[in-house]
Write a protein that holds these residues in place. Structure first.
Motif, PDB file in Angstrom:
ATOM      1  N   SER A 141      15.521  -7.848   1.075  1.00 47.80           N
ATOM      2  CA  SER A 141      16.245  -8.177   2.310  1.00 47.80           C
ATOM      3  C   SER A 141      15.259  -8.411   3.451  1.00 47.80           C
ATOM      4  O   SER A 141      15.565  -9.105   4.411  1.00 47.80           O
ATOM      5  N   VAL A 142      14.083  -7.815   3.319  1.00 48.62           N
ATOM      6  CA  VAL A 142      12.994  -7.998   4.288  1.00 48.62           C
ATOM      7  C   VAL A 142      11.703  -8.126   3.507  1.00 48.62           C
ATOM      8  O   VAL A 142      11.457  -7.345   2.585  1.00 48.62           O
ATOM      9  N   ALA A 143      10.898  -9.107   3.873  1.00 48.24           N
ATOM     10  CA  ALA A 143       9.545  -9.229   3.333  1.00 48.24           C
ATOM     11  C   ALA A 143       8.584  -9.264   4.511  1.00 48.24           C
ATOM     12  O   ALA A 143       8.860  -9.913   5.517  1.00 48.24           O
ATOM     13  N   GLN A 144       7.499  -8.543   4.384  1.00 49.92           N
ATOM     14  CA  GLN A 144       6.437  -8.593   5.385  1.00 49.92           C
ATOM     15  C   GLN A 144       5.199  -9.129   4.679  1.00 49.92           C
ATOM     16  O   GLN A 144       4.597  -8.437   3.863  1.00 49.92           O
ATOM     17  N   LEU A 145       4.875 -10.381   4.971  1.00 48.84           N
ATOM     18  CA  LEU A 145       3.757 -11.064   4.324  1.00 48.84           C
ATOM     19  C   LEU A 145       2.714 -11.447   5.357  1.00 48.84           C
ATOM     20  O   LEU A 145       3.045 -12.020   6.398  1.00 48.84           O
ATOM     21  N   ARG A 146       1.454 -11.134   5.053  1.00 51.91           N
ATOM     22  CA  ARG A 146       0.359 -11.565   5.922  1.00 51.91           C
ATOM     23  C   ARG A 146      -0.223 -12.828   5.309  1.00 51.91           C
ATOM     24  O   ARG A 146      -0.711 -12.833   4.184  1.00 51.91           O
ATOM     25  N   TYR A 147      -0.129 -13.907   6.070  1.00 51.58           N
ATOM     26  CA  TYR A 147      -0.640 -15.193   5.605  1.00 51.58           C
ATOM     27  C   TYR A 147      -2.158 -15.256   5.771  1.00 51.58           C
ATOM     28  O   TYR A 147      -2.732 -14.549   6.608  1.00 51.58           O
ATOM     29  N   ALA A 177      -2.742  -0.304  -2.056  1.00 51.64           N
ATOM     30  CA  ALA A 177      -2.517  -1.417  -2.974  1.00 51.64           C
ATOM     31  C   ALA A 177      -2.949  -2.709  -2.303  1.00 51.64           C
ATOM     32  O   ALA A 177      -2.888  -2.836  -1.080  1.00 51.64           O
ATOM     33  N   HIS A 178      -3.390  -3.638  -3.114  1.00 46.84           N
ATOM     34  CA  HIS A 178      -3.685  -4.993  -2.650  1.00 46.84           C
ATOM     35  C   HIS A 178      -2.804  -5.914  -3.478  1.00 46.84           C
ATOM     36  O   HIS A 178      -3.124  -6.236  -4.623  1.00 46.84           O
ATOM     37  N   LEU A 179      -1.666  -6.285  -2.898  1.00 42.63           N
ATOM     38  CA  LEU A 179      -0.656  -7.065  -3.602  1.00 42.63           C
ATOM     39  C   LEU A 179      -0.447  -8.400  -2.919  1.00 42.63           C
ATOM     40  O   LEU A 179      -0.477  -8.493  -1.690  1.00 42.63           O
ATOM     41  N   HIS A 180      -0.186  -9.416  -3.721  1.00 45.29           N
ATOM     42  CA  HIS A 180       0.220 -10.729  -3.217  1.00 45.29           C
ATOM     43  C   HIS A 180       1.560 -11.068  -3.850  1.00 45.29           C
ATOM     44  O   HIS A 180       1.833 -10.716  -5.002  1.00 45.29           O
ATOM     45  N   MET A 181       2.389 -11.786  -3.082  1.00 41.75           N
ATOM     46  CA  MET A 181       3.745 -12.082  -3.543  1.00 41.75           C
ATOM     47  C   MET A 181       4.171 -13.446  -3.016  1.00 41.75           C
ATOM     48  O   MET A 181       3.788 -13.849  -1.922  1.00 41.75           O
ATOM     49  N   SER A 182       4.980 -14.129  -3.823  1.00 42.16           N
ATOM     50  CA  SER A 182       5.670 -15.313  -3.327  1.00 42.16           C
ATOM     51  C   SER A 182       7.166 -15.034  -3.401  1.00 42.16           C
ATOM     52  O   SER A 182       7.646 -14.392  -4.333  1.00 42.16           O
ATOM     53  N   VAL A 183       7.879 -15.500  -2.377  1.00 39.49           N
ATOM     54  CA  VAL A 183       9.329 -15.319  -2.297  1.00 39.49           C
ATOM     55  C   VAL A 183       9.966 -16.653  -1.938  1.00 39.49           C
ATOM     56  O   VAL A 183       9.332 -17.515  -1.335  1.00 39.49           O
ATOM     57  N   SER A 184      11.235 -16.777  -2.309  1.00 46.49           N
ATOM     58  CA  SER A 184      11.988 -17.959  -1.877  1.00 46.49           C
ATOM     59  C   SER A 184      13.189 -17.481  -1.078  1.00 46.49           C
ATOM     60  O   SER A 184      13.737 -16.406  -1.321  1.00 46.49           O
ATOM     61  N   ASP A 185      13.597 -18.322  -0.117  1.00 45.52           N
ATOM     62  CA  ASP A 185      14.766 -17.986   0.695  1.00 45.52           C
ATOM     63  C   ASP A 185      16.010 -18.670   0.119  1.00 45.52           C
ATOM     64  O   ASP A 185      15.957 -19.297  -0.945  1.00 45.52           O
ATOM     65  N   ALA A 186      17.128 -18.542   0.823  1.00 48.55           N
ATOM     66  CA  ALA A 186      18.406 -19.074   0.333  1.00 48.55           C
ATOM     67  C   ALA A 186      18.422 -20.598   0.243  1.00 48.55           C
ATOM     68  O   ALA A 186      19.285 -21.173  -0.420  1.00 48.55           O
ATOM     69  N   GLY A 240      15.711 -22.196  -0.913  1.00 51.27           N
ATOM     70  CA  GLY A 240      14.715 -22.517  -1.927  1.00 51.27           C
ATOM     71  C   GLY A 240      13.314 -22.724  -1.393  1.00 51.27           C
ATOM     72  O   GLY A 240      12.413 -23.080  -2.148  1.00 51.27           O
ATOM     73  N   ARG A 241      13.104 -22.484  -0.105  1.00 54.65           N
ATOM     74  CA  ARG A 241      11.751 -22.596   0.460  1.00 54.65           C
ATOM     75  C   ARG A 241      10.914 -21.432  -0.030  1.00 54.65           C
ATOM     76  O   ARG A 241      11.385 -20.296  -0.067  1.00 54.65           O
ATOM     77  N   VAL A 242       9.669 -21.705  -0.393  1.00 56.44           N
ATOM     78  CA  VAL A 242       8.786 -20.685  -0.948  1.00 56.44           C
ATOM     79  C   VAL A 242       7.673 -20.379   0.044  1.00 56.44           C
ATOM     80  O   VAL A 242       7.043 -21.283   0.591  1.00 56.44           O
ATOM     81  N   LEU A 243       7.456 -19.079   0.262  1.00 52.87           N
ATOM     82  CA  LEU A 243       6.365 -18.598   1.098  1.00 52.87           C
ATOM     83  C   LEU A 243       5.658 -17.490   0.332  1.00 52.87           C
ATOM     84  O   LEU A 243       6.260 -16.807  -0.492  1.00 52.87           O
ATOM     85  N   GLY A 244       4.394 -17.298   0.622  1.00 55.68           N
ATOM     86  CA  GLY A 244       3.666 -16.251  -0.068  1.00 55.68           C
ATOM     87  C   GLY A 244       2.511 -15.753   0.756  1.00 55.68           C
ATOM     88  O   GLY A 244       2.070 -16.398   1.699  1.00 55.68           O
ATOM     89  N   GLY A 245       2.040 -14.568   0.390  1.00 49.18           N
ATOM     90  CA  GLY A 245       0.903 -13.985   1.079  1.00 49.18           C
ATOM     91  C   GLY A 245       0.667 -12.559   0.639  1.00 49.18           C
ATOM     92  O   GLY A 245       1.189 -12.096  -0.384  1.00 49.18           O
ATOM     93  N   HIS A 246      -0.109 -11.861   1.452  1.00 50.00           N
ATOM     94  CA  HIS A 246      -0.475 -10.471   1.213  1.00 50.00           C
ATOM     95  C   HIS A 246       0.715  -9.580   1.553  1.00 50.00           C
ATOM     96  O   HIS A 246       1.321  -9.715   2.613  1.00 50.00           O
ATOM     97  N   VAL A 247       1.065  -8.665   0.657  1.00 44.60           N
ATOM     98  CA  VAL A 247       2.218  -7.781   0.837  1.00 44.60           C
ATOM     99  C   VAL A 247       1.861  -6.633   1.768  1.00 44.60           C
ATOM    100  O   VAL A 247       0.945  -5.849   1.487  1.00 44.60           O
ATOM    101  N   ALA A 248       2.589  -6.526   2.876  1.00 41.61           N
ATOM    102  CA  ALA A 248       2.444  -5.401   3.802  1.00 41.61           C
ATOM    103  C   ALA A 248       3.574  -4.407   3.540  1.00 41.61           C
ATOM    104  O   ALA A 248       4.556  -4.726   2.865  1.00 41.61           O
ATOM    105  N   ALA A 249       3.439  -3.217   4.077  1.00 38.37           N
ATOM    106  CA  ALA A 249       4.527  -2.233   3.992  1.00 38.37           C
ATOM    107  C   ALA A 249       5.746  -2.811   4.687  1.00 38.37           C
ATOM    108  O   ALA A 249       5.631  -3.615   5.615  1.00 38.37           O
ATOM    109  N   GLY A 250       6.921  -2.421   4.232  1.00 41.09           N
ATOM    110  CA  GLY A 250       8.150  -2.890   4.856  1.00 41.09           C
ATOM    111  C   GLY A 250       8.838  -4.000   4.095  1.00 41.09           C
ATOM    112  O   GLY A 250       9.738  -4.647   4.620  1.00 41.09           O
ATOM    113  N   CYS A 251       8.443  -4.234   2.840  1.00 39.69           N
ATOM    114  CA  CYS A 251       9.167  -5.169   1.973  1.00 39.69           C
ATOM    115  C   CYS A 251      10.280  -4.362   1.309  1.00 39.69           C
ATOM    116  O   CYS A 251      10.012  -3.522   0.448  1.00 39.69           O
TER     117      CYS A 251
END
Length: 135
Positions: A40-46, A73-82, A84-95
């Motif tokens: 419901s929330v993603a916090q990504l550092r680009y 942790a050092h995590l990277h993630m890609s997500v899509s919105d409703a 279908g747009r895709v964004l990705g980056g470094h995973v911060a707390a609060g996902c």
């Protein structure tokens, strides 16, 4: 290598839960091999930006990978919105998990991962050591 499948529940903080799973296992090193689910929330550092960007709404986790140690942790993630747009980056707390997140964590008993400040990058970077007391 020991594999540990995880299912996260609605409201879980993805990054916090991954580090907690490693700590609960008694191991000192791990990798998230892959993850899927919804947020419901993603916090990504680009790339190149100092602070994460907050994405809100119905988001699908398309990919998730990275290293996990007891001190973070050092995590990277890609997500899509409703749409279908895709964004990705470094995973911060609060996902925050919306309905579920299904992850595969690989535990590495013969290794110890720590994070140490690297003057060249300015970030705490992965240090890989043998674990003197494999669990």
């Amino acid at each position: 290598m020991i594999t540990l499948p995880l299912r996260l529940s609605p409201g879980d903080d993805l990054r916090v839960a991954v580090v907690a799973a490693l700590l609960d296992s008694g191991q000192q090193a791990g990798f998230v091999l892959q993850g899927i689910g919804s947020l419901s929330v993603a916090q990504l550092r680009y790339a190149g930006l100092p602070q994460p960007t907050v994405l809100q709404g119905d988001l699908e986790i398309l990919t998730l990978a990275g290293s996990v140690s007891a001190d973070g942790a050092h995590l990277h993630m890609s997500v899509s919105d409703a749409q279908g747009r895709v964004l990705g980056g470094h995973v911060a707390a609060g996902c925050i998990v919306r309905t579920t997140a299904e992850l595969l964590l690989a535990l590495l008993p013969a290794h110890r991962f720590t994070r140490e400040h690297d003057a060249r990058t300015g970030y705490p970077e992965l240090k890989i050591s043998p674990d003197p007391l494999p669990r």
